[in-house]
Write an enzyme that holds these catalytic residues in place. Structure first.
Site, short mmCIF file in Angstrom:
data_model
loop_
_atom_site.label_atom_id
_atom_site.label_comp_id
_atom_site.label_asym_id
_atom_site.label_seq_id
_atom_site.Cartn_x
_atom_site.Cartn_y
_atom_site.Cartn_z
N HIS A 1 -6.04 0.45 2.75
CA HIS A 1 -4.91 0.86 3.60
C HIS A 1 -4.69 2.37 3.57
O HIS A 1 -4.01 2.91 4.45
CB HIS A 1 -3.61 0.19 3.13
CG HIS A 1 -3.34 -1.16 3.75
ND1 HIS A 1 -3.33 -1.36 5.11
CD2 HIS A 1 -3.05 -2.36 3.19
CE1 HIS A 1 -3.02 -2.64 5.35
NE2 HIS A 1 -2.86 -3.27 4.20
N GLU B 1 -3.77 -4.49 9.39
CA GLU B 1 -4.29 -5.49 8.45
C GLU B 1 -5.72 -5.95 8.74
O GLU B 1 -6.50 -6.15 7.82
CB GLU B 1 -3.34 -6.69 8.37
CG GLU B 1 -1.94 -6.34 7.83
CD GLU B 1 -1.94 -5.76 6.41
OE1 GLU B 1 -2.94 -5.91 5.68
OE2 GLU B 1 -0.92 -5.13 6.06
N GLU C 1 0.79 -1.23 0.00
CA GLU C 1 0.00 0.00 0.00
C GLU C 1 0.83 1.28 0.00
O GLU C 1 0.54 2.19 0.78
CB GLU C 1 -0.93 -0.03 1.22
CG GLU C 1 -0.24 0.01 2.60
CD GLU C 1 0.16 -1.33 3.17
OE1 GLU C 1 0.39 -2.27 2.39
OE2 GLU C 1 0.25 -1.45 4.41
N TYR D 1 -4.65 -10.52 9.87
CA TYR D 1 -5.60 -10.24 8.78
C TYR D 1 -7.00 -10.74 9.12
O TYR D 1 -7.96 -9.98 9.19
CB TYR D 1 -5.15 -10.92 7.49
CG TYR D 1 -3.93 -10.31 6.85
CD1 TYR D 1 -2.66 -10.61 7.32
CD2 TYR D 1 -4.04 -9.44 5.78
CE1 TYR D 1 -1.53 -10.05 6.74
CE2 TYR D 1 -2.92 -8.88 5.18
CZ TYR D 1 -1.67 -9.19 5.66
OH TYR D 1 -0.56 -8.63 5.09
N HIS E 1 -8.12 -3.99 -1.16
CA HIS E 1 -7.36 -4.12 0.08
C HIS E 1 -6.30 -3.01 0.18
O HIS E 1 -6.23 -2.28 1.18
CB HIS E 1 -6.70 -5.49 0.13
CG HIS E 1 -5.85 -5.73 1.34
ND1 HIS E 1 -6.32 -6.36 2.47
CD2 HIS E 1 -4.57 -5.39 1.60
CE1 HIS E 1 -5.36 -6.40 3.37
NE2 HIS E 1 -4.27 -5.82 2.87
N GLU E 2 -5.50 -2.88 -0.85
CA GLU E 2 -4.42 -1.88 -0.78
C GLU E 2 -4.99 -0.46 -0.72
O GLU E 2 -4.46 0.41 -0.03
CB GLU E 2 -3.45 -2.03 -1.96
CG GLU E 2 -2.82 -3.43 -2.12
CD GLU E 2 -2.24 -4.02 -0.83
OE1 GLU E 2 -1.86 -3.25 0.07
OE2 GLU E 2 -2.18 -5.26 -0.73
N ASP F 1 8.53 -10.09 10.61
CA ASP F 1 7.96 -10.96 9.58
C ASP F 1 7.21 -12.13 10.20
O ASP F 1 6.27 -12.67 9.61
CB ASP F 1 9.12 -11.50 8.75
CG ASP F 1 8.77 -11.54 7.28
OD1 ASP F 1 8.06 -10.62 6.82
OD2 ASP F 1 9.20 -12.49 6.59
N1 BES Z 1 1.02 -4.42 3.74
C1 BES Z 1 0.77 -5.71 3.25
C2 BES Z 1 2.01 -6.44 2.80
C3 BES Z 1 3.08 -6.61 3.86
C4 BES Z 1 2.79 -6.78 5.19
C5 BES Z 1 4.41 -6.63 3.48
C6 BES Z 1 3.80 -6.91 6.15
C7 BES Z 1 5.42 -6.77 4.41
C8 BES Z 1 5.11 -6.91 5.75
C9 BES Z 1 -0.25 -5.68 2.11
O1 BES Z 1 -1.26 -4.75 2.30
C10 BES Z 1 -0.94 -7.01 2.07
O2 BES Z 1 -1.58 -7.34 3.02
N2 BES Z 1 -0.80 -7.75 0.97
C11 BES Z 1 -1.42 -9.03 0.77
C12 BES Z 1 -2.65 -8.92 -0.08
C13 BES Z 1 -3.94 -8.85 0.59
C14 BES Z 1 -5.08 -8.91 -0.42
C15 BES Z 1 -4.18 -9.77 1.73
C16 BES Z 1 -0.45 -9.93 0.03
O3 BES Z 1 0.59 -9.44 -0.37
O4 BES Z 1 -0.76 -11.09 -0.18
ZN ZN Z 2 -2.57 -5.35 3.86
#
Ligand code: BES
Ligand code: ZN
Length: 652
Positions: free
Chosen positions: A347, A366, A319, A433, A343-344, A425
């Site tokens: 954010h 999330e 995002e 989520y 989703h993005e 991580d």
């Molecule tokens: N912000 C996240 C990606 C992220 C989180 C990167 C923590 C590094 C550390 C992004 O918004 C996200 O949640 N992406 C998901 C997609 C979503 C539809 C659930 C993904 O990348 O799968």
């Molecule tokens: Zn996200």
């Protein structure tokens, strides 16, 4: 060995270091290494000023266990980047000027720095600053302590990134759709910004920024900021972000990209050969923005664009403000995976406006975003669509809770995480989520949608451009919505959701009429009906995912072959379906799928798809051998975020 004893005994510094290192490295005493001896000449200020720190300050210093920075004393207000992109050497080189808000008399600025080569640091009076770099700590990098003068209002750090900087992925032309030009993208979340910019890499610190980026002519540079949209002749691009953001939202991408407008304030960047497909896929973008605004207030960032990256991007989407980064794996040709854009986009409120203060509060980013995403999807695609996604989400959540429980990681099933000393991580699971989303849904059901929407809208507007932590949210929820009502508390069970394991008894049980139809077909197939007798007309991606997940661990190789013969799943163009399908193929060693599986694993870098496949492979000796061989071929194309995870799975 020579080291700067004054700095070592800086009480604040040693507490911070201890806290970060206690659980990650065995040595109890961290000696400050001296990359530049010169930096250590005169650090009396370091000692005397930090001695003034009170115990209260110490507590605050440690509020973000994943940063060395001391924003309660001095915080970055504005950042100006001046970087040249060197595709030959795979480095960014230049400087960053940090304009400071001096809050106390402390004369040391602590920054996060990892894999960076610091050349020199200048103060705003033109003199060179003394600085110290601590020893490198796994995941966290180094504390860059800079000596300030009383009147110092800004510092400029001259530096160069490393070719292996974890935030950056440098791609050869053949790793792009066009095949002619190199490509670069960054991924800063959670704590990777420090691998390309020395900064206060803590989500609780917000600053505005501007940048000048120089790259090769023919390529365009884009950032999470106001962009020019067109290529310049000299390859120099200027950016401004006038609204404060956290470091994890700093983003840069450089490549052969073109732009097309999709609506009043939105559009898409993609490589020229992909642009038309992306424009078609993202047709609903403007109505997503309109729906989001109707729900929770005006979009605060002006423009909303998406850049579709090469397939090695390790996430689905990121995002980055004004410019979401997205994987090309959502370009399915049928718009079935565009929830990721919702989703993005969501954010832009939950996360980018109201930001988790630390990575322990990640669910505030999330969980809210998944809830919001579903509300947008419901508005645009209708209730049955939303119900399918929610039911699938619950399935994934239960799966994750089972896995974490089995692995003795029950604490990681709490919404409020305990990530001190760990790589943030580790918190990137469906708990933040999906458990987060179902908690909010539980509140919605208890108080009614209307009231909950008023609450959320106010929450976003009152806390805009600020950070939020879990305790503050609880207090806000009580003050503005639950108001001490014990019936509501009993109905919702907020404490159980936030600080307890698994799913509380108040959790909803999502239903979907559409997916019930799929359950009928699953039963038929399990009871001996042939694949060609199943009623699958008008099934969407979500029906297929539910079907494949419902059959998990239940099929033999003949059944897998039969499904493939009738539905040609091995050749599906949909990456979500492929990921679930290949797990079946691995479980029964269904040979005809392995060639496509290999090309999937070597062309897609999205960790969410890679991890379950490698995990399935390592369950048998042959699988592990095959997986390791494929990984060796695929590795040069994977981003560090993905290869780190895969190497852990493969035990490399
Ligand atoms: N912000 C996240 C990606 C992220 C989180 C990167 C923590 C590094 C550390 C992004 O918004 C996200 O949640 N992406 C998901 C997609 C979503 C539809 C659930 C993904 O990348 O799968
Ligand atoms: Zn996200």
């Amino acid at each position: 060995m020579f080291y700067c004893s004054d700095a070592i005994f800086d009480p604040k510094l040693s507490i911070r270091m201890n806290r970060i290192t206690r659980l990650t490295v065995s040595s109890s005493l961290i000696l400050l290494s001296l990359p530049l001896l010169n930096s250590c000449k005169n650090n009396t200020d370091l000692k005397s000023d930090s001695d003034q720190g009170s115990t209260d300050q110490l507590k605050e210093v440690t509020s973000d266990a994943h940063s060395f920075s001391n924003p309660q004393d001095v915080s970055i207000q504005h950042m100006h980047l001046d970087l040249a992109v060197d595709f030959e050497k795979r480095v960014l080189k230049g400087s960053v000027r940090l304009d400071l808000d001096r809050k106390t008399k402390v004369n040391v600025l602590h920054l996060d720095s990892r894999q960076l080569q610091i050349e020199k640091i200048l103060l705003d009076d033109g003199t060179e600053a003394q600085f110290l770099l601590s020893e490198d700590v796994e995941y966290f990098g180094q504390d860059l302590a800079i000596n300030l003068k009383k009147k110092t209002k800004s510092v400029t750090v001259f530096y160069e990134t490393s070719p292996s900087a974890e935030a950056l992925q440098w791609l050869k032309p053949e790793q792009t759709a066009g095949g002619k030009h190199p490509y670069l993208f960054s991924q800063s979340q959670a704590i990777l910004a420090r691998t390309w910019i020395p900064c206060q890499d803590s989500p609780g610190v917000k600053f505005t920024y501007s940048a000048s980026i120089k790259t090769l002519p023919d390529l365009i540079a884009l950032m999470s900021a106001e962009n020019g949209q067109k290529k310049t002749k000299d390859g120099v691009y200027a950016f401004t972000m006038n609204q404060p953001i956290s470091s994890y939202l700093l983003a840069l991408t450089v490549g052969d990209l073109e732009y097309e407008q999709l609506g009043r304030n939105c559009g898409v960047y993609a490589e020229p050969s992909m642009l038309k497909k992306c424009v078609w896929e993202f047709q609903d973008m403007q109505s997503m923005i309109d729906s989001a605004e109707a729900l929770y207030g005006k979009y605060a960032w002006g423009q909303y664009d998406v850049v579709v990256l090469p397939p090695s991007f390790p996430f689905g989407g990121m995002e980055n403000p004004r410019l979401t980064f997205a994987t090309p794996t959502i370009i399915a040709g049928d718009r079935s995976l565009v929830a990721l854009i919702a989703h993005e986009l969501a954010h832009s409120w939950s996360g980018n406006l109201v930001t988790n203060e630390t990575w322990d509060d990640f669910w505030l980013n999330e969980g809210f975003t998944v809830y919001f995403e579903q509300r947008i999807m419901e508005k645009i695609f209708g209730k049955p669509y939303e119900e399918m996604q929610t039911k699938l989400g619950m399935g994934e959540l239960k799966h994750t809770i089972e896995r974490l429980t089995r692995e003795n990681k029950v604490d990681d099933t709490h919404l409020y995480l305990a990530l001190t000393g760990r790589n943030p991580d580790d918190g990137l699971t469906d708990i933040a989520y999906e458990k987060g989303r179902f908690f909010l849904q539980t509140i919605e059901y208890a108080v009614g949608r209307e009231k909950f929407d008023v609450f959320l809208k106010q929450y976003f507007s009152e806390n805009a451009f600020k950070s939020m932590n879990t305790a503050k949210f609880e207090a806000y929820l009580d003050e503005h919505l639950l108001k001490g009502d014990s019936n509501l508390y009993a109905k919702i069970q907020p404490k159980e959701w936030i600080y307890g394991p698994g799913l509380p008894s108040s959790a909803p049980n999502p239903e979907s009429e559409e997916l019930k139809k799929v359950e009928v077909e699953i039963l038929k197939f399990m009871n001996g009906d042939h694949a060609d007798q199943l009623i699958t007309e008008n099934w969407t991606t979500h029906h297929w995912l539910y079907f494949l997940r419902g059959l998990k661990d239940k099929l033999d190789v003949n059944q897998v072959a039969e499904l493939d013969n009738v539905f040609d799943l091995t050749n599906s163009g949909n990456n979500e379906i492929l990921c679930d399908w290949f797990q079946h193929c691995i479980a029964v060693e269904y040979e005809p799928a392995y060639q496509n599986m290999e090309s999937f694993l070597t062309s897609v870098g999205r960790r969410k798809f890679l991890s379950p496949l490698y995990e399935a492979l390592v369950k048998t000796e042959e699988g592990k051998e095959w997986g390791t061989r494929v990984y060796e071929i695929a590795k040069p194309g994977y981003h560090a975020v993905s290869s780190n995870s895969i190497e852990e799975i493969l035990g490399l």
